[in-house]
Motif scaffolding. Structure first.
Motif, PDB file in Angstrom:
ATOM      1  N   ILE A   1      52.596   0.764  47.218  1.00 25.79           N
ATOM      2  CA  ILE A   1      52.676   1.428  45.908  1.00 25.79           C
ATOM      3  C   ILE A   1      54.001   1.112  45.228  1.00 25.79           C
ATOM      4  N   GLU A   2      55.099   1.148  45.984  1.00 25.56           N
ATOM      5  CA  GLU A   2      56.410   0.817  45.410  1.00 25.56           C
ATOM      6  C   GLU A   2      56.442  -0.616  44.888  1.00 25.56           C
TER       7      GLU A   2
ATOM      8  N   LYS B   1      52.965   5.048  60.497  1.00 17.71           N
ATOM      9  CA  LYS B   1      53.281   3.669  60.084  1.00 17.71           C
ATOM     10  C   LYS B   1      52.337   3.197  58.965  1.00 17.71           C
ATOM     11  N   ALA B   2      51.057   3.527  59.077  1.00 18.96           N
ATOM     12  CA  ALA B   2      50.092   3.138  58.043  1.00 18.96           C
ATOM     13  C   ALA B   2      50.422   3.815  56.718  1.00 18.96           C
ATOM     14  N   ASN B   3      50.795   5.070  56.761  1.00 19.88           N
ATOM     15  CA  ASN B   3      51.173   5.767  55.532  1.00 19.88           C
ATOM     16  C   ASN B   3      52.454   5.197  54.933  1.00 19.88           C
ATOM     17  N   GLN B   4      53.402   4.794  55.781  1.00 17.54           N
ATOM     18  CA  GLN B   4      54.615   4.150  55.284  1.00 17.54           C
ATOM     19  C   GLN B   4      54.273   2.815  54.628  1.00 17.54           C
ATOM     20  N   ALA B   5      53.341   2.082  55.209  1.00 15.69           N
ATOM     21  CA  ALA B   5      52.904   0.812  54.613  1.00 15.69           C
ATOM     22  C   ALA B   5      52.269   1.060  53.250  1.00 15.69           C
ATOM     23  N   ARG B   6      51.457   2.109  53.133  1.00 16.20           N
ATOM     24  CA  ARG B   6      50.853   2.448  51.840  1.00 16.20           C
ATOM     25  C   ARG B   6      51.925   2.763  50.799  1.00 16.20           C
TER      26      ARG B   6
ATOM     27  N   GLY C   1      43.441   0.482  51.442  1.00 15.77           N
ATOM     28  CA  GLY C   1      42.293   0.754  52.294  1.00 15.77           C
ATOM     29  C   GLY C   1      42.389   0.119  53.673  1.00 15.77           C
ATOM     30  N   MET C   2      43.094  -0.976  53.781  1.00 16.37           N
ATOM     31  CA  MET C   2      43.195  -1.697  55.048  1.00 16.37           C
ATOM     32  C   MET C   2      44.464  -1.377  55.836  1.00 16.37           C
ATOM     33  N   ALA C   3      45.300  -0.493  55.333  1.00 15.22           N
ATOM     34  CA  ALA C   3      46.581  -0.192  55.985  1.00 15.22           C
ATOM     35  C   ALA C   3      46.398   0.263  57.432  1.00 15.22           C
ATOM     36  N   ASP C   4      45.397   1.084  57.698  1.00 14.29           N
ATOM     37  CA  ASP C   4      45.175   1.553  59.066  1.00 14.29           C
ATOM     38  C   ASP C   4      44.792   0.398  59.993  1.00 14.29           C
TER      39      ASP C   4
END
Length: 64
Positions: free
Chosen positions: A25-26, A16-21, A41-44
């Motif tokens: 970016i998009e 989920k954190a990687n999807q948020a990142r 940096g705060m996504a996790d």
């Protein structure tokens, strides 16, 4: 509050954190500018709070 997570829950939060990142970016690319460091940096941390610690329930709007 139990902060230890089973491996499958931890992997789910990491995904989920990687999807948020990726979404950040998009959005930055679509906007043509922006600051990446804070959001990436705060996504996790945001993911852990939203999906594990706060246990947000949009159906009740009050949380638990």
């Amino acid at each position: 509050m139990d902060l230890e997570l089973p491996e499958d829950k931890l992997k789910d939060l990491e995904l989920k954190a990687n999807q948020a990142r990726q979404l950040v970016i998009e959005m930055l690319l679509a906007a043509g500018s922006g600051h990446t460091a804070g959001a990436l940096g705060m996504a996790d941390i945001f993911t852990a709070f939203y999906f594990h610690i706060l246990k947000h329930d949009p159906k009740t709007l009050t949380g638990r």
